[in-house]
Design a protein around this motif. Sequence first.
Motif, mmCIF file in Angstrom:
data_model
loop_
_atom_site.group_PDB
_atom_site.id
_atom_site.type_symbol
_atom_site.label_atom_id
_atom_site.label_comp_id
_atom_site.label_asym_id
_atom_site.label_seq_id
_atom_site.Cartn_x
_atom_site.Cartn_y
_atom_site.Cartn_z
ATOM 1 N N UNK A 177 -91.722 -17.260 -26.283
ATOM 2 C CA UNK A 177 -92.712 -17.667 -27.290
ATOM 3 C C UNK A 177 -93.101 -19.127 -27.101
ATOM 4 N N UNK A 178 -92.135 -19.952 -26.680
ATOM 5 C CA UNK A 178 -92.447 -21.362 -26.424
ATOM 6 C C UNK A 178 -93.524 -21.483 -25.349
ATOM 7 N N UNK A 179 -93.390 -20.722 -24.277
ATOM 8 C CA UNK A 179 -94.378 -20.779 -23.201
ATOM 9 C C UNK A 179 -95.737 -20.267 -23.654
ATOM 10 N N UNK A 180 -95.739 -19.391 -24.666
ATOM 11 C CA UNK A 180 -96.986 -18.791 -25.147
ATOM 12 C C UNK A 180 -97.380 -19.325 -26.525
ATOM 13 N N UNK A 185 -98.950 -21.403 -37.875
ATOM 14 C CA UNK A 185 -97.697 -20.815 -37.383
ATOM 15 C C UNK A 185 -97.119 -21.660 -36.257
ATOM 16 N N UNK A 186 -97.979 -22.138 -35.364
ATOM 17 C CA UNK A 186 -97.509 -22.970 -34.259
ATOM 18 C C UNK A 186 -96.877 -24.255 -34.783
ATOM 19 N N UNK A 187 -97.465 -24.838 -35.818
ATOM 20 C CA UNK A 187 -96.923 -26.070 -36.394
ATOM 21 C C UNK A 187 -95.519 -25.843 -36.943
ATOM 22 N N UNK A 188 -95.305 -24.718 -37.647
ATOM 23 C CA UNK A 188 -93.988 -24.407 -38.181
ATOM 24 C C UNK A 188 -92.988 -24.181 -37.048
ATOM 25 N N UNK A 189 -93.401 -23.427 -36.039
ATOM 26 C CA UNK A 189 -92.558 -23.143 -34.874
ATOM 27 C C UNK A 189 -92.094 -24.447 -34.233
ATOM 28 N N UNK A 190 -93.012 -25.400 -34.079
ATOM 29 C CA UNK A 190 -92.689 -26.674 -33.454
ATOM 30 C C UNK A 190 -91.790 -27.525 -34.350
ATOM 31 N N UNK A 191 -92.025 -27.483 -35.672
ATOM 32 C CA UNK A 191 -91.208 -28.260 -36.598
ATOM 33 C C UNK A 191 -89.767 -27.782 -36.603
ATOM 34 N N UNK A 192 -89.572 -26.464 -36.512
ATOM 35 C CA UNK A 192 -88.218 -25.923 -36.477
ATOM 36 C C UNK A 192 -87.469 -26.454 -35.266
ATOM 37 N N UNK A 193 -88.149 -26.606 -34.167
ATOM 38 C CA UNK A 193 -87.527 -27.124 -32.946
ATOM 39 C C UNK A 193 -87.343 -28.638 -33.023
ATOM 40 N N UNK A 194 -88.322 -29.313 -33.575
ATOM 41 C CA UNK A 194 -88.285 -30.781 -33.643
ATOM 42 C C UNK A 194 -87.081 -31.287 -34.430
ATOM 43 N N UNK A 244 -82.052 -22.325 -26.263
ATOM 44 C CA UNK A 244 -83.223 -21.770 -25.577
ATOM 45 C C UNK A 244 -82.882 -20.315 -25.274
ATOM 46 N N UNK A 245 -83.260 -19.440 -26.187
ATOM 47 C CA UNK A 245 -82.823 -18.047 -26.128
ATOM 48 C C UNK A 245 -83.786 -17.175 -25.308
ATOM 49 N N UNK A 246 -83.286 -16.011 -24.895
ATOM 50 C CA UNK A 246 -84.050 -14.997 -24.161
ATOM 51 C C UNK A 246 -84.484 -15.479 -22.778
ATOM 52 N N UNK A 247 -83.657 -16.312 -22.145
ATOM 53 C CA UNK A 247 -84.011 -16.812 -20.819
ATOM 54 C C UNK A 247 -83.965 -15.704 -19.770
#
Length: 307
Positions: free
Chosen positions: A130-133, A141-150, A157-160
């Motif tokens: 999902x990070x790559x996409x 949604x992208x902003x929330x996704x990034x904030x969770x990581x930040x 880094x799951x599902x490698x």
Amino acid sequence: MIDVYLFSGFLGSGKTSLLLHTIAQLKEQGKKPAVLMNEFGALPFDSNTVEGGAEVPLKELLDGCICCTGSEKTEAQLQGLLEENDDIDVILIETTGAAHPVEALDAIYSPLFADRLNIKGIVTVADSKRWLERDKLSPQVRALFMEQIRHAHLLLANKVDLLTEEEVAKVTFELSSFNESAPIIQTVGAKVAFSFIEKTLSSSKKGTDKQIISGKGLPLSSKLLTFTESVTKEDFENWVKSLPDTVYRMKGYVPISGYKNPFLFQYAYGMVNWLPEYVKMEARIVIIGEGIETLNYKAVNPFSDEN
């Protein structure tokens, strides 16, 4: 003090898998974990998975969020865990994939049990594919996704296994650049040794029991203050106004002159809020911010410092 770990990550990232692996490891160590789960919908699908055979104390928040307006429910459920189980060693909190991790963390800092919980930090599970996409996600949604990581203190880094070696290297490099302070571990099925999580988050505290190192590298800490006598609202608000801008959040119960029970007090973003309480609550407040350990609280008569 009971250690508390908060598991964050976007919907479908693998948080529940991490939770189940962690529970199994803790039980193998002879420890007793308890779980607080936040369900996005009204039916406890994920919590049913945990309850089925895990044999751990479990509380859940349905059809709501552990952060924001759901903070009071979070306090009630945590209080229930503590009152119903006197032998808990570790509390694992899994947030909904739609929760902002910092707001979820704030909800856990309650004056009701601030002297019983040791918040270890935020473990965020990031879906590598999902990070790559991520550019395909909507802006919100992208902003929330990034904030969770930040704001993670430790990143998985799951599902490698779904990526090529080149893609794994790209994800790892980009995540480490985006959140420079969080160690990153590549995982499949969110499998990671709990001893690694424990050691990593403990080493980041640098000897300060209640310090948290945020994803931005800024030291956040909490301080518990109790009252030895009543105050007036005016005097208390004047004291609040005198505090530095690095005080971000305050909440607790303040004894007001002329009233039988302390008032519930909340402070955030420069705004204060008072609500009457109809039961006798212990008079104390929790302060969250940066550099607050240097504040001269003892210069204010009503308080005694219990940091």
